[in-house]
Design an enzyme around this catalytic site. Sequence first.
Site, PDB file in Angstrom:
ATOM      1  N   CYS A   1       0.876  -1.188   0.000  1.00  0.00           N
ATOM      2  CA  CYS A   1       0.000   0.000   0.000  1.00  0.00           C
ATOM      3  C   CYS A   1       0.909   1.233   0.000  1.00  0.00           C
ATOM      4  O   CYS A   1       2.084   1.128  -0.376  1.00  0.00           O
ATOM      5  CB  CYS A   1      -0.984  -0.026   1.166  1.00  0.00           C
ATOM      6  SG  CYS A   1      -0.214   0.006   2.798  1.00  0.00           S
TER       7      CYS A   1
ATOM      8  N   ASN B   1       2.323   1.413   4.326  1.00  0.00           N
ATOM      9  CA  ASN B   1       2.619   0.118   4.981  1.00  0.00           C
ATOM     10  C   ASN B   1       2.325   0.151   6.487  1.00  0.00           C
ATOM     11  O   ASN B   1       2.991  -0.510   7.281  1.00  0.00           O
ATOM     12  CB  ASN B   1       4.071  -0.319   4.708  1.00  0.00           C
ATOM     13  CG  ASN B   1       4.382  -1.766   5.103  1.00  0.00           C
ATOM     14  OD1 ASN B   1       5.494  -2.077   5.513  1.00  0.00           O
ATOM     15  ND2 ASN B   1       3.432  -2.666   4.976  1.00  0.00           N
TER      16      ASN B   1
ATOM     17  N   CYS C   1      -1.406   0.781   7.403  1.00  0.00           N
ATOM     18  CA  CYS C   1      -2.852   0.515   7.548  1.00  0.00           C
ATOM     19  C   CYS C   1      -3.272  -0.723   6.755  1.00  0.00           C
ATOM     20  O   CYS C   1      -3.567  -1.768   7.322  1.00  0.00           O
ATOM     21  CB  CYS C   1      -3.678   1.723   7.081  1.00  0.00           C
ATOM     22  SG  CYS C   1      -3.367   3.236   8.022  1.00  0.00           S
ATOM     23  N   ARG C   2      -3.322  -0.620   5.420  1.00  0.00           N
ATOM     24  CA  ARG C   2      -3.923  -1.681   4.605  1.00  0.00           C
ATOM     25  C   ARG C   2      -3.028  -2.895   4.385  1.00  0.00           C
ATOM     26  O   ARG C   2      -3.473  -4.034   4.569  1.00  0.00           O
ATOM     27  CB  ARG C   2      -4.354  -1.124   3.240  1.00  0.00           C
ATOM     28  CG  ARG C   2      -5.507  -0.163   3.316  1.00  0.00           C
ATOM     29  CD  ARG C   2      -5.662   0.629   2.025  1.00  0.00           C
ATOM     30  NE  ARG C   2      -4.527   1.525   1.810  1.00  0.00           N
ATOM     31  CZ  ARG C   2      -4.326   2.251   0.734  1.00  0.00           C
ATOM     32  NH1 ARG C   2      -5.177   2.149  -0.284  1.00  0.00           N
ATOM     33  NH2 ARG C   2      -3.287   3.059   0.647  1.00  0.00           N
ATOM     34  N   SER C   3      -1.770  -2.680   3.930  1.00  0.00           N
ATOM     35  CA  SER C   3      -0.983  -3.871   3.561  1.00  0.00           C
ATOM     36  C   SER C   3      -0.582  -4.736   4.761  1.00  0.00           C
ATOM     37  O   SER C   3      -0.589  -5.969   4.622  1.00  0.00           O
ATOM     38  CB  SER C   3       0.218  -3.517   2.676  1.00  0.00           C
ATOM     39  OG  SER C   3       1.090  -2.622   3.294  1.00  0.00           O
TER      40      SER C   3
ATOM     41  N   ASP D   1      -8.049   3.764   0.971  1.00  0.00           N
ATOM     42  CA  ASP D   1      -7.139   4.227   2.023  1.00  0.00           C
ATOM     43  C   ASP D   1      -7.952   4.709   3.233  1.00  0.00           C
ATOM     44  O   ASP D   1      -8.712   5.670   3.117  1.00  0.00           O
ATOM     45  CB  ASP D   1      -6.294   5.367   1.439  1.00  0.00           C
ATOM     46  CG  ASP D   1      -5.244   5.871   2.407  1.00  0.00           C
ATOM     47  OD1 ASP D   1      -5.272   5.473   3.590  1.00  0.00           O
ATOM     48  OD2 ASP D   1      -4.404   6.688   1.972  1.00  0.00           O
TER      49      ASP D   1
HETATM   50  P1  4NP Z   1      -1.768   2.808   4.076  1.00  0.00           P
HETATM   51  O1  4NP Z   1      -2.387   4.177   4.667  1.00  0.00           O
HETATM   52  O2  4NP Z   1      -1.222   3.148   2.717  1.00  0.00           O
HETATM   53  O3  4NP Z   1      -2.950   1.900   4.011  1.00  0.00           O
HETATM   54  O4  4NP Z   1      -0.706   2.369   5.068  1.00  0.00           O
HETATM   55  C1  4NP Z   1      -1.651   5.356   4.779  1.00  0.00           C
HETATM   56  C2  4NP Z   1      -0.793   5.528   5.828  1.00  0.00           C
HETATM   57  C3  4NP Z   1      -0.093   6.711   5.962  1.00  0.00           C
HETATM   58  C4  4NP Z   1      -0.273   7.711   5.032  1.00  0.00           C
HETATM   59  C5  4NP Z   1      -1.148   7.541   3.968  1.00  0.00           C
HETATM   60  C6  4NP Z   1      -1.838   6.352   3.835  1.00  0.00           C
HETATM   61  N1  4NP Z   1       0.409   8.942   5.205  1.00  0.00           N
HETATM   62  O5  4NP Z   1       0.190   9.854   4.370  1.00  0.00           O
HETATM   63  O6  4NP Z   1       1.227   9.093   6.128  1.00  0.00           O
END
Ligand code: 4NP
Length: 159
Positions: free
Chosen positions: A9, A12, A14-16, A126
Amino acid sequence: MKIKILFVCLGNICRSPMAEAVFKEELRKNGLEEKVDCDSAGTAGYHIGSSPDKRTLQVLAEHGISTPHLARKLEKADANRFDYVMVMDESNYSDTVSLIGIQHSSKVFLFREFDQADSIDLEVPDPYHGTMKDFNFVYELCLKSSQGLIRYLRVNHSM
Ligand code: 4NP
């Protein structure tokens, strides 16, 4: 030889890591944990070394799952380490192909291509700026996609 799957994602956190942990739990339930190795990574390096977001950890805990994963950034060498790269959304797809090289794009899939629910939406959205409801929705998508991916692996890798 073990099949190697990388979940990707943006951050790294939240989702992955959720996808990786849910997929591993489904492998365990199916007695397939010795057949597949998994990891996860982000296309951005904002959170390198961090544990998953506490909302991801909370949703996983509600389903009896924990993960020791620490965030890392996707790197070019991952293209040769993994057989499949599962990305969460279209933006991850293009960032991943840019990082690992277009010659490896045949191993990059939207994770929800394996979600057998009758849906035209192929993205895991997201949840970072969202609420627990969004994190619970991500869990449900990861579960359905993991179950579909296991069915795919059973057919295509005689597992
Ligand atoms: P992820 O979510 O891609 O599912 O881990 C996010 C985590 C952090 C950020 C964006 C999306 N960020 O902008 O810090």
